[in-house]
Motif scaffolding. Structure first.
Motif, PDB file in Angstrom:
ATOM      1  N   UNK A 382       0.911  -1.177   0.137  1.00  0.00           N
ATOM      2  CA  UNK A 382       0.044   0.134   0.118  1.00  0.00           C
ATOM      3  C   UNK A 382       0.852   1.037  -0.033  1.00  0.00           C
ATOM      4  N   UNK A 383       2.122   1.299   0.780  1.00  0.00           N
ATOM      5  CA  UNK A 383       2.887   2.471   0.563  1.00  0.00           C
ATOM      6  C   UNK A 383       3.094   3.121  -0.624  1.00  0.00           C
ATOM      7  N   UNK A 384       3.810   2.323  -1.491  1.00  0.00           N
ATOM      8  CA  UNK A 384       4.344   2.616  -2.951  1.00  0.00           C
ATOM      9  C   UNK A 384       3.030   3.202  -3.679  1.00  0.00           C
ATOM     10  N   UNK A 385       1.825   2.874  -3.491  1.00  0.00           N
ATOM     11  CA  UNK A 385       0.706   3.189  -4.072  1.00  0.00           C
ATOM     12  C   UNK A 385      -0.028   4.478  -3.423  1.00  0.00           C
ATOM     13  N   UNK A 388      -1.042   4.170   2.194  1.00  0.00           N
ATOM     14  CA  UNK A 388      -0.604   3.788   3.651  1.00  0.00           C
ATOM     15  C   UNK A 388       0.633   4.790   4.042  1.00  0.00           C
ATOM     16  N   UNK A 389       0.297   5.418   5.198  1.00  0.00           N
ATOM     17  CA  UNK A 389       1.418   6.389   5.764  1.00  0.00           C
ATOM     18  C   UNK A 389       2.702   5.487   5.698  1.00  0.00           C
ATOM     19  N   UNK A 390       3.793   6.221   5.498  1.00  0.00           N
ATOM     20  CA  UNK A 390       5.329   5.665   5.455  1.00  0.00           C
ATOM     21  C   UNK A 390       5.563   5.021   6.932  1.00  0.00           C
ATOM     22  N   UNK A 391       5.047   5.697   8.073  1.00  0.00           N
ATOM     23  CA  UNK A 391       5.291   5.462   9.292  1.00  0.00           C
ATOM     24  C   UNK A 391       4.718   4.018   9.601  1.00  0.00           C
ATOM     25  N   UNK A 392       3.742   3.512   9.004  1.00  0.00           N
ATOM     26  CA  UNK A 392       3.290   1.960   9.216  1.00  0.00           C
ATOM     27  C   UNK A 392       4.228   1.047   8.608  1.00  0.00           C
ATOM     28  N   UNK A 541       7.392  13.756   8.405  1.00  0.00           N
ATOM     29  CA  UNK A 541       7.201  12.720   7.722  1.00  0.00           C
ATOM     30  C   UNK A 541       5.867  12.677   6.752  1.00  0.00           C
ATOM     31  N   UNK A 542       5.826  12.279   5.502  1.00  0.00           N
ATOM     32  CA  UNK A 542       4.867  12.294   4.582  1.00  0.00           C
ATOM     33  C   UNK A 542       3.921  11.638   5.177  1.00  0.00           C
ATOM     34  N   UNK A 543       2.460  12.167   5.063  1.00  0.00           N
ATOM     35  CA  UNK A 543       1.150  11.179   5.299  1.00  0.00           C
ATOM     36  C   UNK A 543       0.146  11.486   4.248  1.00  0.00           C
ATOM     37  N   UNK A 544      -0.796  10.930   4.467  1.00  0.00           N
ATOM     38  CA  UNK A 544      -2.112  10.772   3.262  1.00  0.00           C
ATOM     39  C   UNK A 544      -2.724  11.972   3.510  1.00  0.00           C
ATOM     40  N   UNK A 545      -3.009  12.718   2.626  1.00  0.00           N
ATOM     41  CA  UNK A 545      -3.841  13.976   2.764  1.00  0.00           C
ATOM     42  C   UNK A 545      -5.035  13.734   1.685  1.00  0.00           C
ATOM     43  N   UNK A 546      -6.229  13.727   2.316  1.00  0.00           N
ATOM     44  CA  UNK A 546      -7.306  13.246   1.296  1.00  0.00           C
ATOM     45  C   UNK A 546      -7.258  11.798   1.081  1.00  0.00           C
ATOM     46  N   UNK A 549      -1.690   9.627  -0.836  1.00  0.00           N
ATOM     47  CA  UNK A 549      -0.330  10.378  -0.906  1.00  0.00           C
ATOM     48  C   UNK A 549       0.410  10.323  -2.163  1.00  0.00           C
ATOM     49  N   UNK A 550       0.379  11.314  -2.661  1.00  0.00           N
ATOM     50  CA  UNK A 550       1.307  11.410  -3.816  1.00  0.00           C
ATOM     51  C   UNK A 550       2.644  12.397  -3.506  1.00  0.00           C
ATOM     52  N   UNK A 551       3.581  11.683  -3.199  1.00  0.00           N
ATOM     53  CA  UNK A 551       4.648  12.424  -2.495  1.00  0.00           C
ATOM     54  C   UNK A 551       5.821  11.591  -2.777  1.00  0.00           C
ATOM     55  N   UNK A 552       7.042  12.372  -2.549  1.00  0.00           N
ATOM     56  CA  UNK A 552       8.269  11.603  -2.356  1.00  0.00           C
ATOM     57  C   UNK A 552       8.445  10.846  -0.684  1.00  0.00           C
ATOM     58  N   UNK A 553       8.673   9.593  -0.859  1.00  0.00           N
ATOM     59  CA  UNK A 553       9.038   9.085   0.407  1.00  0.00           C
ATOM     60  C   UNK A 553      10.552   8.564   0.533  1.00  0.00           C
TER      61      UNK A 553
END
Length: 631
Positions: A382-385, A388-392, A541-546, A549-553
């Motif tokens: 789920x994270x690369x898609x 899921x929040x990276x912390x998980x 730390x990047x998190x899901x907004x909406x 999450x479309x972001x650099x991790x």
């Protein structure tokens, strides 16, 4: 008394029938007297890149145009898959579609010789350790057992996969290519080798044992006495009857308490049958003052025999949760001691351990690593898609939730991590498919594999993910496509193989594996999820907004004062940019990090400059669904 019933030796065609056969006892004794004849273990399993395959679904050695171990093309009858012309070529009509679906429920023809023929393909991908699904003789007359987990004879190879010599030759050739071989083994259960009186039974409560109609004959009917077979008067096709080695036919070898209904109820999940697969009596779950049952001893001796015969480097142990800690610790102790005695000091035992007890199981039993700890696969999916929040994902490796230890190195060699697999237990029910099946997975699979390969753990690739197989269909047999084509080929095709070394994902994974082998820090380093910032002022730390999450991790691996910075982009449709935090003490302001992994057709600069933001930081741009590494 039993030894008098066992032939002192058996023909090569039949193989040993008993752990007391001279073929077994002689090999075990000889192997310990000549330990230098065996392939040595690796110094560290976290240095390896694993690849898991089901023998029936990988290769039948009839593909055309693949490259052999020397990189030369090979002629064959099955042409290479072409997406523009071959997708869905097997489902052009409802009747054809049903034929294709039905084919996926049975054996489709992959062999051990086929696996051997693709060692060059695996080596060029970057594979250094091959995990082969079970190859032991399955219960006869049931084509649905292609997966290999319903064993009828633990001392024989299923003839549909090949011969014992084929297994030995595969391992020998793999070792020549610098590839270790890990074999899938089963102790918790056999196949459906007997029937209960009155039909199938379910678990009731502890101590309730059901009467048995009899062992199954070669036709699958329970016509044989539920006792040790008299080999002076054997039934017809006796090696296809009951269960082998013969020691497992003795009274008390099976728990006979019916099928598990509640998969988390103790002791039901220990003593109950695994669906139709019959639970073997291994002994009490408690490891203290444990005494192995004769059945457990017979199985351990059988697997020692396979180590010595085929020069194996490790075992993946199926359904460890259902074995109990006592039997698992006995297995780990006896196998490690035997392997050490023949010169394999770091023989790998990976246990399939589901649920939150996995950490504890590894520590208590002495197995080396676990598969499926703490929903790692779900988070890795789920994270690369961006769902899921990276912390998980990253917090699973810190291990604090399980042992209250804020450590990074513990999980470096204690967990095998995978993106796809053949079961997908974490998804539950019948909703099964590969990573590439939806949610733009085909655009993000490289990012996902890169995350798997460059974070903590022993990384493993499931066969076909490097070719972006999607496994769409819903049930687990659709995620077990035949990479060689046949009647159940990838992407709803037939008679088209996918051993395409020009596939961009295959090529990039090979580059990432090579990078991992080159840099010790990517294999042994501590791991830190990094804060990012879009404006250079607000970091987090990047998190899901909406919804997504479309972001650099980004994360760092640090070892001996060297930091390697890795980052993926969860946006499949465009590049992402951000300031990314570094270790404040390891870098000087104005110094640079070199770009050591380029994604194809990227415009990323060849170096980035360290600035004094949030301690220290660099500005990164990562291509759509891409991956970058700076050192």
């Amino acid at each position: 008394m039993l030894e008098k019933l066992i032939p002192t030796s058996t023909s090569p065609a039949t193989g040993p029938l008993s752990i007391n056969d001279s073929q077994v006892k002689g090999l075990l004794a000889q192997s310990q007297s000549t330990p230098g004849n065996f392939h040595a273990s690796p110094a560290a399993w976290e240095d390896q890149q694993l690849y898991f395959l089901l023998p029936d679904r990988f290769s039948n050695n009839e593909e055309d145009g693949y490259l052999d171990s020397n990189g030369q093309p090979v002629s064959g009858s099955i042409k290479m898959f072409n997406a523009s012309s071959d997708s869905a070529n097997a489902i052009s009509s409802p009747q054809d579609a049903q034929t294709w679906r039905d084919a996926g429920g049975g054996f489709v023809g992959g062999t051990l010789q086929g696996v051997k023929s693709k060692l060059g393909y695996l080596k060029r991908l970057g594979v250094t350790a091959l995990w082969v699904g079970p190859v032991f003789k399955q219960v006869p007359n049931d084509p649905s057992l292609y997966h290999g987990y319903a064993v009828q004879d633990f001392l024989q190879i299923d003839p549909r996969f090949g011969t014992r010599e084929d297994l030995r030759d595969l391992v020998k050739d793999a070792h020549k290519q610098g590839i270790y071989v890990i074999l899938d083994i089963i102790l918790n259960h056999s196949g459906d080798v007997f029937a209960y009186k009155g039909g199938d039974k379910n678990w009731a409560y502890p101590g309730i044992k059901y009467d048995v109609e009899g062992f199954r004959d070669s036709h699958g009917n329970p016509t044989l006495p539920f006792q040790t077979m008299d080999l002076q008067k054997p039934p017809d096709n006796f090696t296809d009857c009951a269960v082998w080695p013969i020691e497992l036919q003795a009274p008390g070898s099976f728990t006979c308490e019916g099928s598990i209904l509640n998969w988390d109820n103790d002791p039901e999940y220990i003593l109950g049958d695994f669906l139709s697969l019959k639970d073997i009596n291994l002994g009490p779950s408690n490891p203290d003052n444990f005494s192995p049952t004769p059945a457990l001893q017979a199985l351990c001796l059988s697997y020692k025999y396979w180590i010595a015969y085929a020069d194996l480097d490790g075992f993946r142990v199926d359904t460890v949760k259902h074995m109990g800690n006592g039997p698992t610790r006995y297995l780990a102790t006896t196998i490690h001691e035997f392997a050490g005695a023949i010169g394999k000091d770091n023989f790998l035992l990976v246990g399939e351990v589901t649920g939150n007890a996995a950490w504890e199981t590894v520590e208590i039993t002495g197995i080396d690593a676990a598969l499926g700890i703490g929903n790692v696969q779900q988070e890795l999916w789920n994270l690369p898609k961006g769902y899921a929040n990276p912390n998980g994902y990253f917090d699973l490796f810190r291990n604090a939730l399980y042992l209250n230890v804020d450590a990074h190195s513990w999980t470096r060699n204690k967990i095998v991590t995978m993106l796809d697999d053949h079961d997908q237990v974490w998804r539950g029910g019948s909703d099964k498919a590969r990573f590439c099946s939806g949610q733009q997975g085909d655009k993000l699979v490289l990012a996902a594999l890169a995350l798997n390969l460059t974070t903590l753990g022993i990384p493993c690739i499931y066969y076909g993910t490097e070719q972006s197989l999607d496994g769409s269909g819903g049930s687990d047999h659709y995620i077990r496509e035949a990479l060689f084509g046949g009647q159940f080929g990838p992407f709803r095709s037939a008679n088209r193989h996918c051993f395409n070394e020009q596939n961009p994902v295959y090529q990039e994974v090979g580059k990432i594996c090579a990078l991992r082998q080159k840099h010790l820090t990517l294999r042994h380093g501590r791991q830190y999820l990094r804060e990012i910032s879009g404006d250079g002022q607000s970091f987090g730390v990047p998190v899901i907004i909406g919804d997504r999450m479309l972001s650099i991790v980004a994360w760092s691996r640090i070892f001996a004062d060297e930091e390697i910075l890795c980052a993926i982009n969860t946006n499949p449709d465009g590049p992402s940019s951000a300031w990314v935090t570094l270790d404040n003490t390891l870098h000087d302001e104005g110094s640079t990090l070199a770009y050591v992994y380029p994604t194809e057709n990227t415009t990323v600069a060849q170096s980035v400059t360290v600035v004094a933001l949030n301690g220290k930081a660099v500005f990164l741009t990562v291509p759509a669904g891409g991956f970058v590494v700076f050192k």
